[in-house]
Design a protein around this motif. Structure first.
Motif, mmCIF file in Angstrom:
data_model
loop_
_atom_site.group_PDB
_atom_site.id
_atom_site.type_symbol
_atom_site.label_atom_id
_atom_site.label_comp_id
_atom_site.label_asym_id
_atom_site.label_seq_id
_atom_site.Cartn_x
_atom_site.Cartn_y
_atom_site.Cartn_z
ATOM 1 N N VAL A 53 42.518 -22.514 -3.035
ATOM 2 C CA VAL A 53 42.628 -22.173 -1.624
ATOM 3 C C VAL A 53 41.825 -23.160 -0.761
ATOM 4 C CG1 VAL A 53 40.699 -20.533 -1.525
ATOM 5 C CG2 VAL A 53 42.640 -20.237 -0.006
ATOM 6 N N PHE A 54 40.787 -23.772 -1.325
ATOM 7 C CA PHE A 54 39.961 -24.703 -0.565
ATOM 8 C C PHE A 54 40.573 -26.091 -0.456
ATOM 9 C CE2 PHE A 54 36.947 -21.505 -2.123
ATOM 10 C CZ PHE A 54 36.542 -21.015 -0.893
ATOM 11 N N TRP A 55 41.684 -26.315 -1.139
ATOM 12 C CA TRP A 55 42.432 -27.559 -1.028
ATOM 13 C C TRP A 55 43.867 -27.275 -0.596
ATOM 14 C CZ3 TRP A 55 38.556 -26.906 -4.569
ATOM 15 C CH2 TRP A 55 37.541 -27.860 -4.546
ATOM 16 N N SER A 56 44.049 -26.196 0.163
ATOM 17 C CA SER A 56 45.391 -25.731 0.528
ATOM 18 C C SER A 56 46.086 -26.636 1.537
ATOM 19 C CB SER A 56 45.325 -24.308 1.065
ATOM 20 O OG SER A 56 44.509 -24.256 2.219
ATOM 21 N N ASN A 57 45.341 -27.343 2.360
ATOM 22 C CA ASN A 57 45.946 -28.317 3.266
ATOM 23 C C ASN A 57 45.033 -29.534 3.361
ATOM 24 O OD1 ASN A 57 44.056 -28.054 5.436
ATOM 25 N ND2 ASN A 57 45.077 -26.198 6.108
ATOM 26 N N GLY A 58 45.513 -30.585 3.980
ATOM 27 C CA GLY A 58 44.782 -31.849 4.004
ATOM 28 C C GLY A 58 43.413 -31.790 4.642
ATOM 29 N N VAL B 202 41.363 -29.143 5.237
ATOM 30 C CA VAL B 202 40.431 -28.314 4.475
ATOM 31 C C VAL B 202 40.054 -29.005 3.169
ATOM 32 C CG1 VAL B 202 40.127 -26.084 3.335
ATOM 33 C CG2 VAL B 202 41.332 -26.195 5.503
ATOM 34 N N GLY B 203 41.024 -29.617 2.510
ATOM 35 C CA GLY B 203 40.750 -30.328 1.271
ATOM 36 C C GLY B 203 39.808 -31.505 1.466
ATOM 37 N N SER B 204 39.989 -32.237 2.555
ATOM 38 C CA SER B 204 39.107 -33.374 2.845
ATOM 39 C C SER B 204 37.681 -32.931 3.098
ATOM 40 C CB SER B 204 39.616 -34.141 4.062
ATOM 41 O OG SER B 204 40.880 -34.670 3.823
ATOM 42 N N ILE C 200 31.419 -31.448 -1.366
ATOM 43 C CA ILE C 200 31.049 -31.468 -2.784
ATOM 44 C C ILE C 200 30.498 -32.832 -3.172
ATOM 45 C CG2 ILE C 200 31.986 -31.367 -5.138
ATOM 46 C CD1 ILE C 200 33.850 -29.137 -4.103
ATOM 47 N N ARG C 201 31.139 -33.881 -2.667
ATOM 48 C CA ARG C 201 30.656 -35.240 -2.962
ATOM 49 C C ARG C 201 29.242 -35.451 -2.406
ATOM 50 N NH1 ARG C 201 33.740 -40.831 -1.341
ATOM 51 N NH2 ARG C 201 32.217 -42.220 -2.249
ATOM 52 N N SER C 202 28.994 -34.968 -1.202
ATOM 53 C CA SER C 202 27.661 -35.101 -0.607
ATOM 54 C C SER C 202 26.619 -34.313 -1.387
ATOM 55 C CB SER C 202 27.680 -34.608 0.837
ATOM 56 O OG SER C 202 28.528 -35.402 1.617
ATOM 57 N N LEU C 203 27.009 -33.167 -1.889
ATOM 58 C CA LEU C 203 26.090 -32.329 -2.652
ATOM 59 C C LEU C 203 25.670 -33.001 -3.953
ATOM 60 C CD1 LEU C 203 24.739 -29.517 -2.842
ATOM 61 C CD2 LEU C 203 26.775 -28.757 -4.045
ATOM 62 N N PHE C 204 26.617 -33.630 -4.633
ATOM 63 C CA PHE C 204 26.334 -34.232 -5.929
ATOM 64 C C PHE C 204 26.056 -35.724 -5.869
ATOM 65 C CE2 PHE C 204 28.626 -30.368 -7.174
ATOM 66 C CZ PHE C 204 27.690 -29.841 -8.061
ATOM 67 N N TRP C 205 26.010 -36.324 -4.678
ATOM 68 C CA TRP C 205 25.823 -37.765 -4.568
ATOM 69 C C TRP C 205 24.530 -38.267 -5.212
ATOM 70 C CZ3 TRP C 205 28.638 -41.723 -4.528
ATOM 71 C CH2 TRP C 205 28.081 -42.970 -4.282
ATOM 72 N N PRO C 206 23.384 -37.590 -5.070
ATOM 73 C CA PRO C 206 22.172 -38.098 -5.727
ATOM 74 C C PRO C 206 22.327 -38.211 -7.245
ATOM 75 C CG PRO C 206 21.592 -36.468 -4.091
ATOM 76 C CD PRO C 206 23.078 -36.446 -4.205
ATOM 77 N N VAL C 207 23.008 -37.276 -7.870
ATOM 78 C CA VAL C 207 23.230 -37.317 -9.312
ATOM 79 C C VAL C 207 24.154 -38.475 -9.672
ATOM 80 C CG1 VAL C 207 24.167 -36.057 -11.285
ATOM 81 C CG2 VAL C 207 22.864 -34.838 -9.533
ATOM 82 N N ILE C 208 25.241 -38.622 -8.929
ATOM 83 C CA ILE C 208 26.206 -39.698 -9.182
ATOM 84 C C ILE C 208 25.555 -41.052 -8.981
ATOM 85 C CG2 ILE C 208 28.361 -40.746 -8.373
ATOM 86 C CD1 ILE C 208 29.247 -37.877 -7.588
ATOM 87 N N ASP C 209 24.776 -41.187 -7.921
ATOM 88 C CA ASP C 209 24.105 -42.455 -7.636
ATOM 89 C C ASP C 209 23.106 -42.806 -8.734
ATOM 90 O OD1 ASP C 209 23.640 -44.716 -5.995
ATOM 91 O OD2 ASP C 209 21.837 -43.759 -5.174
#
Length: 54
Positions: free
Chosen positions: A23-28, A30-32, A38-47
């Motif tokens: 439901v959180f990716w139901s349209n462009g 909202v999905g973006s 999510i990317r911002s939340l996990f960016w320190p780990v990814i970096d």
């Protein structure tokens, strides 16, 4: 962690979708926004992982 309104909206979304997270990716739009959040939340780990690999 989230404000009361955001928690209530999340809970209602989960109830309405039967627990389906799609439901959180139901349209462009909202999905973006969801993907960026999510990317911002996990960016320190990814970096950190990318820094060690390179």
């Amino acid at each position: 962690m989230l404000g009361n309104g955001a928690e209530d909206a999340f809970r209602l979304s989960m109830i309405g979708s039967g627990g389906n997270l799609k439901v959180f990716w139901s349209n462009g739009l909202v999905g973006s926004i969801t993907t960026l959040a999510i990317r911002s939340l996990f960016w320190p780990v990814i970096d950190g992982l990318l820094g060690r690999a390179g």
